[in-house]
Motif scaffolding. Sequence first.
Motif, mmCIF file in Angstrom:
data_model
loop_
_atom_site.group_PDB
_atom_site.id
_atom_site.type_symbol
_atom_site.label_atom_id
_atom_site.label_comp_id
_atom_site.label_asym_id
_atom_site.label_seq_id
_atom_site.Cartn_x
_atom_site.Cartn_y
_atom_site.Cartn_z
ATOM 1 N N ASP A 198 0.798 -1.227 0.000
ATOM 2 C CA ASP A 198 0.000 0.000 0.000
ATOM 3 C C ASP A 198 0.832 1.278 0.000
ATOM 4 O OD1 ASP A 198 0.922 -0.478 2.591
ATOM 5 O OD2 ASP A 198 -0.816 0.465 3.524
ATOM 6 N N VAL A 199 2.146 1.179 -0.115
ATOM 7 C CA VAL A 199 2.997 2.366 -0.156
ATOM 8 C C VAL A 199 3.576 2.527 -1.553
ATOM 9 C CG1 VAL A 199 3.587 2.342 2.298
ATOM 10 C CG2 VAL A 199 5.035 1.131 0.687
ATOM 11 N N ASN A 200 3.741 3.781 -1.981
ATOM 12 C CA ASN A 200 4.305 4.013 -3.304
ATOM 13 C C ASN A 200 5.829 4.045 -3.222
ATOM 14 O OD1 ASN A 200 5.209 6.673 -2.670
ATOM 15 N ND2 ASN A 200 3.196 7.505 -3.192
ATOM 16 N N PHE A 201 6.458 4.191 -4.374
ATOM 17 C CA PHE A 201 7.913 4.152 -4.459
ATOM 18 C C PHE A 201 8.557 5.226 -3.585
ATOM 19 C CE2 PHE A 201 11.891 5.409 -6.639
ATOM 20 C CZ PHE A 201 12.574 4.213 -6.535
ATOM 21 N N GLU A 202 8.055 6.445 -3.674
ATOM 22 C CA GLU A 202 8.645 7.546 -2.915
ATOM 23 C C GLU A 202 8.518 7.323 -1.406
ATOM 24 O OE1 GLU A 202 6.357 8.039 -5.384
ATOM 25 O OE2 GLU A 202 7.720 8.744 -6.936
ATOM 26 N N GLU A 203 7.341 6.864 -0.964
ATOM 27 C CA GLU A 203 7.129 6.603 0.458
ATOM 28 C C GLU A 203 8.041 5.486 0.963
ATOM 29 O OE1 GLU A 203 2.381 7.684 0.882
ATOM 30 O OE2 GLU A 203 2.970 5.710 0.118
ATOM 31 N N SER A 204 8.142 4.423 0.184
ATOM 32 C CA SER A 204 8.982 3.302 0.618
ATOM 33 C C SER A 204 10.452 3.708 0.644
ATOM 34 C CB SER A 204 8.764 2.075 -0.277
ATOM 35 O OG SER A 204 9.213 2.308 -1.594
ATOM 36 N N LEU A 205 10.871 4.550 -0.294
ATOM 37 C CA LEU A 205 12.255 5.018 -0.306
ATOM 38 C C LEU A 205 12.533 5.914 0.902
ATOM 39 C CD1 LEU A 205 14.949 4.924 -1.738
ATOM 40 C CD2 LEU A 205 14.196 6.842 -3.150
ATOM 41 N N ALA A 206 11.577 6.759 1.257
ATOM 42 C CA ALA A 206 11.751 7.631 2.431
ATOM 43 C C ALA A 206 11.881 6.796 3.708
ATOM 44 C CB ALA A 206 10.585 8.608 2.544
ATOM 45 N N VAL A 207 11.037 5.782 3.852
ATOM 46 C CA VAL A 207 11.113 4.897 5.025
ATOM 47 C C VAL A 207 12.431 4.140 5.025
ATOM 48 C CG1 VAL A 207 10.105 2.845 6.121
ATOM 49 C CG2 VAL A 207 8.618 4.673 5.292
ATOM 50 N N ALA A 208 12.849 3.657 3.860
ATOM 51 C CA ALA A 208 14.101 2.903 3.760
ATOM 52 C C ALA A 208 15.295 3.772 4.137
ATOM 53 C CB ALA A 208 14.270 2.339 2.351
ATOM 54 N N VAL A 209 15.305 5.015 3.688
ATOM 55 C CA VAL A 209 16.393 5.933 4.044
ATOM 56 C C VAL A 209 16.436 6.130 5.554
ATOM 57 C CG1 VAL A 209 17.165 8.349 3.903
ATOM 58 C CG2 VAL A 209 16.549 7.109 1.819
ATOM 59 N N GLU A 210 15.270 6.308 6.182
ATOM 60 C CA GLU A 210 15.212 6.449 7.645
ATOM 61 C C GLU A 210 15.781 5.212 8.330
ATOM 62 O OE1 GLU A 210 11.269 7.342 9.009
ATOM 63 O OE2 GLU A 210 11.073 9.027 7.623
ATOM 64 N N ARG A 211 15.421 4.025 7.843
ATOM 65 C CA ARG A 211 15.893 2.781 8.465
ATOM 66 C C ARG A 211 17.402 2.618 8.295
ATOM 67 N NH1 ARG A 211 11.881 4.006 10.023
ATOM 68 N NH2 ARG A 211 9.934 2.866 10.147
ATOM 69 N N VAL A 212 17.921 2.954 7.130
ATOM 70 C CA VAL A 212 19.363 2.856 6.927
ATOM 71 C C VAL A 212 20.073 3.839 7.849
ATOM 72 C CG1 VAL A 212 21.250 3.175 5.286
ATOM 73 C CG2 VAL A 212 19.192 1.948 4.575
ATOM 74 N N LEU A 213 19.565 5.058 7.944
ATOM 75 C CA LEU A 213 20.171 6.038 8.852
ATOM 76 C C LEU A 213 20.155 5.536 10.291
ATOM 77 C CD1 LEU A 213 18.801 9.417 7.479
ATOM 78 C CD2 LEU A 213 21.214 8.802 7.737
ATOM 79 N N GLN A 214 19.077 4.883 10.674
ATOM 80 C CA GLN A 214 18.922 4.414 12.050
ATOM 81 C C GLN A 214 19.790 3.198 12.367
ATOM 82 O OE1 GLN A 214 14.844 3.514 13.000
ATOM 83 N NE2 GLN A 214 15.299 2.973 15.107
ATOM 84 N N PHE A 215 19.942 2.275 11.413
ATOM 85 C CA PHE A 215 20.567 0.997 11.734
ATOM 86 C C PHE A 215 21.944 0.773 11.127
ATOM 87 C CE2 PHE A 215 16.061 0.289 12.525
ATOM 88 C CZ PHE A 215 16.121 -0.260 13.793
ATOM 89 N N ASP A 216 22.418 1.630 10.235
ATOM 90 C CA ASP A 216 23.743 1.479 9.633
ATOM 91 C C ASP A 216 24.803 1.850 10.661
ATOM 92 O OD1 ASP A 216 26.026 1.413 8.059
ATOM 93 O OD2 ASP A 216 25.585 3.318 7.069
ATOM 94 N N GLN A 217 25.514 0.866 11.168
ATOM 95 C CA GLN A 217 26.510 1.093 12.221
ATOM 96 C C GLN A 217 27.894 1.435 11.686
ATOM 97 O OE1 GLN A 217 25.685 1.167 15.582
ATOM 98 N NE2 GLN A 217 23.689 1.183 14.577
ATOM 99 N N GLU A 218 28.160 1.116 10.430
ATOM 100 C CA GLU A 218 29.486 1.343 9.864
ATOM 101 C C GLU A 218 29.605 2.662 9.108
ATOM 102 O OE1 GLU A 218 27.725 -1.524 9.220
ATOM 103 O OE2 GLU A 218 28.691 -2.660 10.808
ATOM 104 N N GLY A 219 28.482 3.349 8.879
ATOM 105 C CA GLY A 219 28.509 4.603 8.149
ATOM 106 C C GLY A 219 28.722 4.436 6.655
ATOM 107 N N LYS A 220 28.324 3.291 6.114
ATOM 108 C CA LYS A 220 28.505 3.023 4.685
ATOM 109 C C LYS A 220 27.292 3.430 3.860
ATOM 110 C CE LYS A 220 31.646 -0.823 5.383
ATOM 111 N NZ LYS A 220 31.898 -2.240 5.182
#
Length: 131
Positions: free
Chosen positions: A25-47
Motif C-alpha cells: 500500500d505504499v508508493n515508491f517515494e514513500e517506501s524510499l523515504a522509510v528505507a532511508v530512515e531505516r538505513v540512517l537508524q541501523f547502519d553502524q558502519e557509516g557506509k
Amino acid sequence: LLDKDSDGAVDAVELADGLRKVRGDVNFEESLAVAVERVLQFDQEGKGKLTLEDFKTYVETLAETLGTNFHEISELLVMQVLFSESGNSDLENLAGALVSEEVTEAIKEEEEAQNVMSDVRMKALFMLFDA
C-alpha cells in the motif's frame, strides 16, 4: 532476496523494494523515504547501507516492536518478499538504479553530520552559543 547487486549489503533502494513487497500500500517515494530512515537508524558502519548484522538488528527491533520474535518476523518477511505481487515496477527499478548511488552517498553524508553533532566537543560548542 533484497541484495540485488550482491555486494553484501542492502542499500536504501533495495530495502525500499522489499518494503513495497511487504506493504503493497505504499508508493515508491514513500517506501524510499522509510528505507532511508531505516538505513540512517541501523547502519553502524557509516557506509550508507545495511550489512547483515545491521539488518539483523533492524529485524530484531521490528520483532520487539511488534511483540513477536526474530524467527517469526523473518519468516513473514521472507514469505512476503518471495511471493508478493507488489514491489517495484520496471520503471521504478530503473529509477532506483539511477539514484541508488546518490541516495547511498546522501545517507553517508547525513550519518557523518549526525556523528559530528553527537560529538562531545560539538555539544560543548553549541552550549556556548545557546546561552
